[in-house]
Write an enzyme that holds these catalytic residues in place. Structure first.
Site, PDB file in Angstrom:
ATOM      1  N   LYS B 190     113.233  44.595  96.815  1.00 48.87           N
ATOM      2  CA  LYS B 190     112.814  45.287  95.731  1.00 48.87           C
ATOM      3  C   LYS B 190     111.939  46.414  96.624  1.00 48.87           C
ATOM      4  CE  LYS B 190     108.510  45.048  93.891  1.00 48.87           C
ATOM      5  NZ  LYS B 190     108.209  46.713  93.736  1.00 48.87           N
ATOM      6  N   GLU B 264     103.770  40.709 106.645  1.00 48.47           N
ATOM      7  CA  GLU B 264     103.613  41.928 107.538  1.00 48.47           C
ATOM      8  C   GLU B 264     102.414  42.724 106.787  1.00 48.47           C
ATOM      9  OE1 GLU B 264     102.701  44.765 108.844  1.00 48.47           O
ATOM     10  OE2 GLU B 264     104.458  46.009 108.868  1.00 48.47           O
ATOM     11  N   CYS B 298     100.405  50.671 108.258  1.00 46.75           N
ATOM     12  CA  CYS B 298      99.533  49.611 108.648  1.00 46.75           C
ATOM     13  C   CYS B 298      99.066  49.356 109.794  1.00 46.75           C
ATOM     14  CB  CYS B 298     100.449  48.280 108.083  1.00 46.75           C
ATOM     15  SG  CYS B 298     102.213  48.314 108.964  1.00 46.75           S
ATOM     16  N   GLU B 395      90.682  48.748 105.311  1.00 44.23           N
ATOM     17  CA  GLU B 395      91.652  49.557 105.678  1.00 44.23           C
ATOM     18  C   GLU B 395      91.861  50.811 104.460  1.00 44.23           C
ATOM     19  OE1 GLU B 395      95.615  47.813 104.807  1.00 44.23           O
ATOM     20  OE2 GLU B 395      96.569  48.937 106.549  1.00 44.23           O
TER      21      GLU B 395
END
Lengths: 303, 486, 296
Positions: B190, B264, B298, B395
């Site tokens: 997906k 991850e 990331c 983040e």
């Protein structure tokens, strides 16, 4: 002029990472320079050329042709700039000066036992003084690479300072001969020494040693100039020489100058190309931009 | 830098990549069992070019029934074809996929930039070549798995559900699909709802490659589609790349089940600059670390630590470099900073900028004009922030760098590790023994020394702590898609 | 437990906890009795509390970086030292296992295997990373390598039915790889773990590297799995309910979870060490082999 003691200067060796430098250069090379920007860049590059002949077989005839070419780059293209200077051996300075001085073109002379620099300081100074007397506007000296490798940095520094003094009003370009220095850390350190000793320009190469100018080497020298500028506010010029023979590469050098130092350096007061065949490729590209047709070497004078 | 005289101005003319022969369909269905099929509920959503806000295509939204169909197709392909195929044949299919991506590289790069907003320079030079490289690398493993884990028995897992983010749409698809297939699994993938197009193009490419029906199924949709996939009872493994928050939701929803999981997730990487570093290259590394892909990375080096003795020089050089970053049309070959991926993400980033300013930190934004249409954020630097501030803790996933200074090695190691994340870190020094001191002590899955944001299919990637678990890439990455008994 | 054959009264051992190299009693003051087959009291064992667990995690965290920082050679020798010390305690440990209900033959067999287990893993300390590190041939001009590194502090629930080897399984592969451990011993067969702790205390194992609690799985499971400073949790023979709780609770800090089944001859394998390692990948530029072909 009071003599500066090299050891009293705050010259710190700086680390340079070669792979990082190459990656940065690859970014400059990925810039796409099109249309108006390209035409402007090509003309700018033409105007930055030190049109050079430095051969054992140089003759008056060769120097005359070179000097004519310096101000007549193309027979039919209007509005072209001239090159910045012609660069010759000291024995041709007088002749060259008589041919180009009224065209706004400078005469540069190599000196100091070019290209090896392996001679006595007093002869180097005498050669410099005589070339200036003959009319040289600019002196391209070589550093003593042997002394540099021996670790005698203060000798290298003092020698440059002495030649600078001998130059009087002539501007001094200091050739590091980066192809003999061995690594980029040394290129940075030699740049610092030359700048601190009074260089008006730092220059990569004599053209007699391979590799001559490369983008990584030039970037490190530009960074040395930038560090000096950030510290002191004083500008120093840059001259890559040898190995830049096509227009695309020249434009990428200009991008490198723009993004490293800024547009204040984008003129022949602060940036030069030492080259002989680059001019014709720049012209070819200019004619192509105008005509839309790719060009043949047959249409560009081989002077 | 010195103020330029007017006649020295030299600005680059636009150099847009031509989009002439790139075809994007008006509508995309779901790729299930080797062909495109409409969604059961006939629902579609729009995908938008974030640089122009123009609608690019209508994309099918997969519901629970569609997910079920896709999983069934993958199971059938696993049972009847893929698990029975000699490994060398599997290998050849994957090699073929790698080659087809290389052939269509330009087209993939353009669509990636149009759909996601990233500069064509990056999609062309990084995303697409790396995607091909991932297939090429893993193709070769398919018939060599017995050599990877000495004295252990390895076998495939079965049907793998994979959910990927919008920051590297094609590359993440390759990271996920290539090792899964090489290890003998079949896949239901997906893609993210804002960037589905290159995955759907990849589906076309799978058809061209003759990949057996159902080996890879691609179902588009938003969070609920992903949830249906995670909760499906016939999935053997879930591999997820995305936010830590969603990663945790997935882990909770798999509680007590035997479904395997690799995650991850997010990061807040420290990029540490010592006085003795190659400073100009470090500046470049910092820029690549945080402004690459608009900071939608990331492992972005979003926390900058500079040794205090060089901080003013470093900041000056960094600002100078930031001012030469070209922001604008993602398709222009000279663009360094493209569009923010979506309006929602732009709002998130802006709320962090406000938080940073509210905390009283000095904010510097590069001196560039921002286009009127589309979603944009200038490269941003907050200087002298404190470790406790929101912008140095959370983040941001945007082009926002939070800088602190440090004095000693121990101090900077402690501060660098003082985060729940542990995906990556950077160290810049010319001294080898210092590098090894730091690389050993930094709690991060990837440590870049005198470089940053480098990726390679042979190099394992993945995090410590809340940045997730499991590795992708390299020999170690294979274990995410194999049952290893040893 | 009076001895009946003669008038000498045996001195009974008090079984305490093992935390940070010391032997404290549980702060809760609670205990539960362990009886021999014949009903005699073998020991009143500590019923550890959440706070004991917390103290153990603090000790384990404090010890971790120094333990990981020791050379693999040194860790190897220390684990071998445990084997030496264990060997010389054969009689008392086998007897203790028999008291707990082992047949003498089974006790001896598990004991011997336990010594072998320690010797085996002692040898892995300075080898497993050689087997599972890689130099990765990246396409750019970088030297790139991946190597295993300890996860940090490991929580563990030992196997319920293995008095001795169950304890070893729960910490030996972990400390081989530089982790420190807080483990909960078998509820039914807890005493060998404390006897083993007494062996660890004289085996050069630094305080805090292995911490041993006795108590109830049910009471401590949620604490072990939800503690934010525990990096991984491993358990033997988890029930379905337990594994649900583990997954739920471990999510908060994304604790790594490892589920194992116990067996008489637990597997000797470096993969057990790797189960508790993170893989770290390091990049560094290499001069002179640039793909760009540029000069120097």
């Amino acid at each position: 002029m009071t003599k500066v003691d090299f050891n009293s200067l705050d010259i710190r060796r700086k680390a340079v990472d070669q792979v990082g430098v190459e990656e940065r250069c690859a970014r400059f090379k990925s810039r796409s320079i099109k249309k108006d920007a390209k035409i402007q860049g090509l003309k700018m590059a033409l105007n930055m050329i030190d049109l050079t002949t430095l051969e054992g077989k140089d003759t008056e005839g060769k120097v005359r042709q070179l000097c004519h070419k310096a101000s007549h780059l193309h027979y039919s293209y209007d509005g072209l700039p001239t090159v910045a200077a012609v660069c010759v051996y000291p024995s041709f300075v007088k002749l060259a000066k008589s041919l180009v001085s009224n065209k706004g073109i400078k005469v540069a002379s190599v000196a100091t036992a070019f290209p090896s620099g392996q001679s006595f300081l007093k002869y180097k100074i005498a050669e410099t003084e005589e070339a200036v007397q003959e009319g040289a506007d600019e002196i391209d000296m070589v550093i003593s690479r042997g002394k540099f490798h021996q670790g005698e940095y203060s000798y290298v520094f003092d020698e440059i300072a002495s030649v600078k003094e001998a130059c009087g009003k002539a501007r001094l370009k200091v050739i590091l001969e980066t192809g003999e220095l061995g690594n980029l850390d040394a290129v940075y350190y030699a740049s610092q020494i030359a700048i601190e000793a009074g260089a008006d320009f730092i220059k990569t190469s004599t053209g007699k040693i391979k590799p001559a100018a490369t983008m990584p080497v030039s970037l490190v020298m530009l960074e040395a100039i930038r560090d000096h500028y950030f510290r002191t506010g004083k500008m120093v010029g840059m001259k890559p020489a040898g190995g830049i023979s096509n227009a695309k590469l020249a434009l990428h050098y200009l991008i490198m100058v723009k993004e490293t130092l800024g547009e204040a350096w984008l003129n022949n007061q602060w940036f030069r190309f030492g080259a002989s065949s680059l001019a014709n490729d720049l012209l070819k590209q200019l004619v192509k931009q105008e005509s839309g047709m790719y060009q043949s070497a047959n249409y560009f004078a081989l002077d | 830098m010195a103020k330029a005289k007017k006649d020295n101005d030299w600005n680059l003319a636009p150099a847009p990549e031509s989009t002439g022969h790139v075809k994007i369909d008006k509508k995309y269905d779901l790729f299930i069992g080797g062909k495109f099929v409409p969604p059961t509920a006939k629902k579609y959503f729009e995908t938008v070019n974030p640089a122009t806000e123009k609608i690019l295509s209508q994309v099918a939204e997969a519901g629970q029934k569609d997910v079920d169909k896709a999983v069934k197709a993958a199971r059938k392909a696993y049972d009847t074809v893929w698990s029975k195929m000699p490994p060398v044949e599997r290998s050849k299919y994957i090699f073929r996929i790698a080659r087809l991506i290389q052939e269509r590289a330009r087209e993939f790069a353009i669509i990636e930039s149009i759909d996601g907003g990233k500069p064509i320079r990056e999609s062309r030079d990084v995303d697409v070549p790396l995607a091909a490289a991932h297939f090429f690398y893993h193709a070769g493993w398919a018939d060599k798995l017995n050599y990877a884990f000495p004295n252990a028995e390895v076998s495939s897992l079965g049907v793998v559900g994979q959910i990927i983010p919008w920051n590297f749409p094609l590359l993440m698809a390759a990271w996920k699909i290539a090792p899964a297939l090489a290890c003998g699994n079949t896949v239901v993938l997906k893609p993210a709802e804002t960037t589905p197009l290159t995955a759907l193009k990849l589906a076309e490419l799978f058809m061209d490659a003759g990949l057996p029906d159902g080996v890879v199924n691609i179902i588009t949709g938003a969070g609920s589609t992903g949830q249906a996939l995670v909760e499906h009872s016939d999935i053997d493994k879930i591999a997820f790349t995305g936010s830590t928050q969603v990663g945790k939701m997935i882990k909770r929803s798999l509680a007590g089940k035997s479904t395997r999981l690799t995650l991850e997730l997010g990061g807040k990487a420290a990029n540490i600059i010592f006085e003795d570093s190659a400073i100009d290259q470090a500046v470049e590394g910092v820029v690549n670390g945080i402004y690459f892909n608009q900071g939608h990375v990331c492992c972005a080096g979003s926390r900058l630590f500079v040794e205090e003795s060089i901080s003013s020089e470093f900041i000056r050089k960094l600002k100078h470099r930031m001012d030469h970053l070209i922001l604008g049309d993602p398709l222009d070959k000279n663009t360094d900073i493209g569009a923010i991926n979506s309006e929602g993400q732009l709002n998130t980033i802006q709320s962090y900028l406000e938080a940073g300013e509210k905390d009283g930190f000095e904010m510097y934004q590069s001196n560039v004009a921002v286009p009127k249409k589309g979603f944009w954020c200038r490269p941003t630097l907050f200087t002298h922030v404190s470790q406790s501030s929101v912008i140095s803790k959370e983040e941001i996933f945007g082009p926002v760098l939070a800088m602190q200074t440090f004095r000693t090695i121990d101090e900077v190691i402690d501060k660098a590790n003082n985060t729940p994340y542990g995906l990556s870190a950077g160290v810049w020094t010319d001294k080898g023994s210092k590098i090894f001191n730091l690389t050993t002590k930094l709690k991060a899955g990837v440590v870049w020394a005198n470089t940053f944001n480098k990726f390679d299919p042979t190099s394992p990637f993945g995090g410590y702590k809340e940045s997730g678990f499991g590795r992708e890439g390299g020999l170690h990455g294979l274990s995410a898609y194999l049952k290893i008994t040893g | 437990m009076a001895t009946r054959e003669n008038s000498n009264l045996e001195v009974m051992k008090t079984y305490k906890l093992f935390i940070g190299g010391s032997f404290p009693r549980t702060e809760s003051g609670r205990y539960y009795p362990i009886r021999k087959k014949n009903g005699d009291l073998l020991a009143n064992v500590c019923l550890s509390s959440r706070k004991d667990f917390r103290n153990a995690v603090v000790a384990a965290r404090k010890a971790q970086s120094a333990w990981a920082g020791r050379s693999a050679y040194n860790r190897s020798q220390i684990i071998y030292r445990i084997a030496e010390m264990l060997q010389q305690s054969e009689d008392s440990l086998v007897q203790e296992m028999v008291s707990l209900g082992y047949t003498p033959k089974n006790a001896k067999e598990e004991f011997d295997y336990s010594v072998d287990y320690l010797v085996h893993y002692s040898g892995w300390c300075d080898k497993f990373s050689q087997m599972h590190s890689t130099v990765n041939p990246v396409a750019s001009s970088h030297f790139n390598f991946s190597n295993p590194e300890p996860m940090g502090v490991i929580g563990a629930f030992a196997a319920e039915r293995r008095a001795l080897i169950g304890v070893l399984e729960a910490f030996v592969p972990a400390i081989c790889g530089g982790n420190t451990v807080v483990l909960l011993a078998s509820h039914k067969l807890p005493t060998c773990s404390i006897t083993l702790a007494e062996i660890l205390a004289i085996s050069d194992v630094p305080g805090g590297v292995v911490n041993i609690l006795t108590g109830e799985r049910e009471e401590l499971l949620s604490h072990f799995t939800s503690h934010m400073d525990v990096n991984a949790f491993q358990i033997w023979d988890a029930s379905k309910e337990e594994s649900f709780v583990i997954d739920q609770n471990s999510t908060e800090n994304l604790k790594r979870v490892r589920l194992y089944k116990s067996s008489i001859r637990t597997r000797l394998s470096p993969y057990r060490i790797l189960d508790l390692q993170e893989v770290k990948t390091t990049w560094h530029p290499i001069e002179n082999i640039s793909g760009s072909g540029a000069s120097y």
